[in-house]
Design an enzyme around this catalytic site. Structure first.
Site, PDB file in Angstrom:
ATOM      1  N   THR A 190       0.479  -1.622  -0.230  1.00  0.00           N
ATOM      2  CA  THR A 190      -0.311   0.027   0.089  1.00  0.00           C
ATOM      3  C   THR A 190       0.742   1.333   0.239  1.00  0.00           C
ATOM      4  OG1 THR A 190      -1.549   1.600   1.295  1.00  0.00           O
ATOM      5  CG2 THR A 190      -0.071  -0.184   2.595  1.00  0.00           C
ATOM      6  N   GLU A 276     -10.960   7.698  -1.791  1.00  0.00           N
ATOM      7  CA  GLU A 276     -10.717   9.717  -2.377  1.00  0.00           C
ATOM      8  C   GLU A 276     -12.278   9.453  -2.375  1.00  0.00           C
ATOM      9  OE1 GLU A 276      -6.170  11.544  -1.797  1.00  0.00           O
ATOM     10  OE2 GLU A 276      -7.915  10.540  -3.879  1.00  0.00           O
ATOM     11  N   ASN A 400      -9.040  15.984  -5.043  1.00  0.00           N
ATOM     12  CA  ASN A 400      -7.438  16.143  -6.481  1.00  0.00           C
ATOM     13  C   ASN A 400      -7.523  17.161  -7.134  1.00  0.00           C
ATOM     14  OD1 ASN A 400      -5.990  12.502  -6.247  1.00  0.00           O
ATOM     15  ND2 ASN A 400      -7.699  12.210  -5.916  1.00  0.00           N
TER      16      ASN A 400
END
Length: 405
Positions: A190, A276, A400
């Protein structure tokens, strides 16, 4: 907006490991952003790292230091990835190791550096150097919660897991933290994961475990299909437990492996649950594949499809998008009449077309859930693989687009 991600557990301290956290102002003032893990002498560390060819300087330095000396400290910063910085990045990562070494009396090679954050900006070495005394002063057995907070970037919640098992009547502790919410399609592990145990594990077994368990957990998650420059997953064994030593032929290895697997899985799934902008946690299970590769090709094609992911966000049972993804996954000579696709418990596709009895209402009922399983049976062989992902929402774009502001 994390999906089913609760508060951190009550962490069990891992004997032989202390944690210190500081507020160094690396990107933003007043937040925890510098973490030091101090290991007892004799502790062992194994890891897996990103395969991104633009891998960050701390990844390169950590791999080099692991091969040269016994680790005594892990140094982690958030707010800056120290990636894409060329020769300066290497110099800066080494300078941070040297700064910690000077304060502790250890060699710089015994320090393993890790960074996460914005790519392409110089590492603020002076801030890290200035924050180290605070982190060292805060060293304690109970710093896991603060450390989980101190490695976050766009994560909305800290991620951790802790448990104890009995081996031959002796207690073994496993605790770990992870971070990641975007730029997630690990190609090893990760973005950052640190799992520690006080078990006494043979070095070759330790590396085998982190490779195997990282592959089954962190290497089966994806948020957006982007592999980070900084991915690392580290497994620490301090050897401080009184339980029997774990070797390749130890009768206790299966029980320890299973406990570690549970921790790896929990930490990996937590990243997807906190993806996200995520509003849904999606399990994609491909069965009866002819090989592992074709199973993963199908699973990831579905998981990375913007059309599938946006339909999931909208709770729209537009199952044709799933069918189309299976068809373009690159599996040769698919027998379409053998393929089955299910949405939860609802059959979608049978014998090359819509399943008898399927209705829009049934599909919409499943799509409205926050945790959804998509099952694909290819009818080609004995292989099953599972990938975990999330939906694609408006918030992902916002997060983002505004990441550096």
């Amino acid at each position: 907006m994390a999906v089913g991600l609760g508060p951190l557990p009550d962490f069990y301290p891992v004997a032989g490991l202390q944690i210190g956290v500081a507020k160094a102002g690396i990107k933003k003032p007043g937040r925890r952003d510098l973490v030091v893990l101090a290991l007892a002498e004799g502790a062992q560390v194994a890891g897996v790292f990103t395969r991104n060819q633009f891998c960050a300087a701390p990844v390169l330095v950590t791999r080099r230091h692991l091969a040269a000396a016994a680790p005594r400290y892990l140094l982690i910063n958030t707010g800056n990835a120290n990636a894409g910085n060329g020769a300066r990045g290497m110099t800066d990562a080494q300078a941070c190791c040297e700064a910690l070494a000077e304060l502790t009396g250890e060699s710089a090679q015994s320090v393993l550096p890790f960074s996460t954050g914005v790519i392409g900006e110089p590492l603020p070495v002076d801030r890290i150097r200035a924050g180290l005394p605070e982190a060292l002063a805060n060293l304690s057995d109970n710093g896991w919660t603060e450390a989980a907070q101190g490695i976050m970037t766009t994560d909305t919640l800290p991620k951790g897991e802790s448990r104890q098992i009995e081996l031959d009547g002796k207690t073994v502790t496993i605790s770990g933290i992870s971070k990641g919410a975007g730029m997630i399609r690990p190609n090893m592990a990760t973005m950052l994961g640190f799992i520690a145990t006080d078990a006494n594990i043979d070095g070759s077994v330790l590396q085998s475990l982190v490779s195997e368990l990282g592959e089954a957990s962190f290497n089966r998650i994806t948020i957006d299909g982007d592999t980070s420059t900084n991915d690392c997953c580290m497994l620490i064994a301090t050897g401080q437990s009184q339980a029997p030593a774990i070797t390749a032929d130890s009768p206790h290895l299966p029980a320890l492996r299973e406990a570690l697997r549970d921790v790896f899985m929990t930490l990996a799934h937590a990243i997807v649950r906190d993806g996200e902008g995520a509003t849904k946690f999606i399990t994609i299970r491909v069965e009866q594949a002819g090989s592992q590769q074709e199973a993963l090709d199908v699973a990831y094609t579905i998981a990375h499809s913007p059309l599938v992911k946006t339909a999931l966000f909208a709770s729209d049972p537009n199952w044709g998008r799933i069918l189309a993804a299976v068809g373009r996954a690159g599996v040769p000579d698919l027998a379409l009449e053998a393929i089955e696709i299910d949405l939860g418990e609802v059959p979608l596709v049978r014998q090359g077309g819509r399943a008898d009895g399927y209705t829009e209402a049934l599909g919409k009922q499943v799509m409205a859930e926050t945790e959804i399983t998509i099952r694909i049976s290819l009818g080609r062989g004995p292989v099953t693989e599972t990938v975990w992902t999330c939906d694609l929402s408006h918030d992902y774009v916002t997060i983002n687009a505004e990441y550096r502001t």
